[in-house]
Design an enzyme around this catalytic site. Sequence first.
Site, PDB file in Angstrom:
ATOM      1  N   HIS A   7       0.828  -1.207   0.000  1.00 35.53           N
ATOM      2  CA  HIS A   7       0.000   0.000   0.000  1.00 35.53           C
ATOM      3  C   HIS A   7       0.861   1.255   0.000  1.00 35.53           C
ATOM      4  CE1 HIS A   7       0.828   0.826   4.270  1.00 35.53           C
ATOM      5  NE2 HIS A   7       0.655  -0.478   4.491  1.00 35.53           N
TER       6      HIS A   7
ATOM      7  N   CYS B 137       3.183  -4.842   6.560  1.00 38.66           N
ATOM      8  CA  CYS B 137       2.903  -4.551   5.160  1.00 38.66           C
ATOM      9  C   CYS B 137       4.128  -3.979   4.446  1.00 38.66           C
ATOM     10  CB  CYS B 137       1.742  -3.562   5.046  1.00 38.66           C
ATOM     11  SG  CYS B 137       0.165  -4.233   5.602  1.00 38.66           S
TER      12      CYS B 137
END
Length: 197
Positions: free
Chosen positions: A157, A173
């Site tokens: 992301h 992440c």
Amino acid sequence: MSGYGFGKYSRRGFLAGSAALAGTGALAQTANTTEMEGDISQSIRRNVSSFRQLDWRPYFSNLRNGAVLVDTQSRALHFWSEDESLYKLYPTSVPLTEDLTRRGRTEIVRKVEGPSWRPTPAMKERNPDWPDYIGPGPDNPMGTHALHLSWTYYRIHGTHDTRKIGRQSSNGCIGLYNEHIQELFGYTEVGTQVLLI
């Protein structure tokens, strides 16, 4: 070189400029303020030397639906299109610690523009004062776009906090600059294969 995420700049120019900057302390702006944070040149300098183009063949048997390779050591994300006409290389943020890092094969199962964010149960346990939900926008830690992986809670992301890129700064992440995740979002599809090493 046209396939690089760097635009028209050459690798030699990039390395020379980075070496020149390495001798002068780098400062980063603190989010939502005009305060400056301390010198981050050490972490960036170590990343530059291993930020290089790779061939896809040692990592994937084919490029069906395209392929994403995330190298957590060099803090770089590589993308190859299915027809091999496009190669992109992006700097990333990676997990803070080894126990938060997941490696192996997965794939993109969902693409979200303007993602919302909820801390995982483990994040909430470590940080009970964190909010339970943040909607899309400049305060969202997932930036402008998110690529959900088949592993629960794991995503590639964007981030509004540009100080995180090139550093160990995430809770699991892989983060990219917002302009890079927007570009990668356009190149990938549900089913694009992903390998984290």
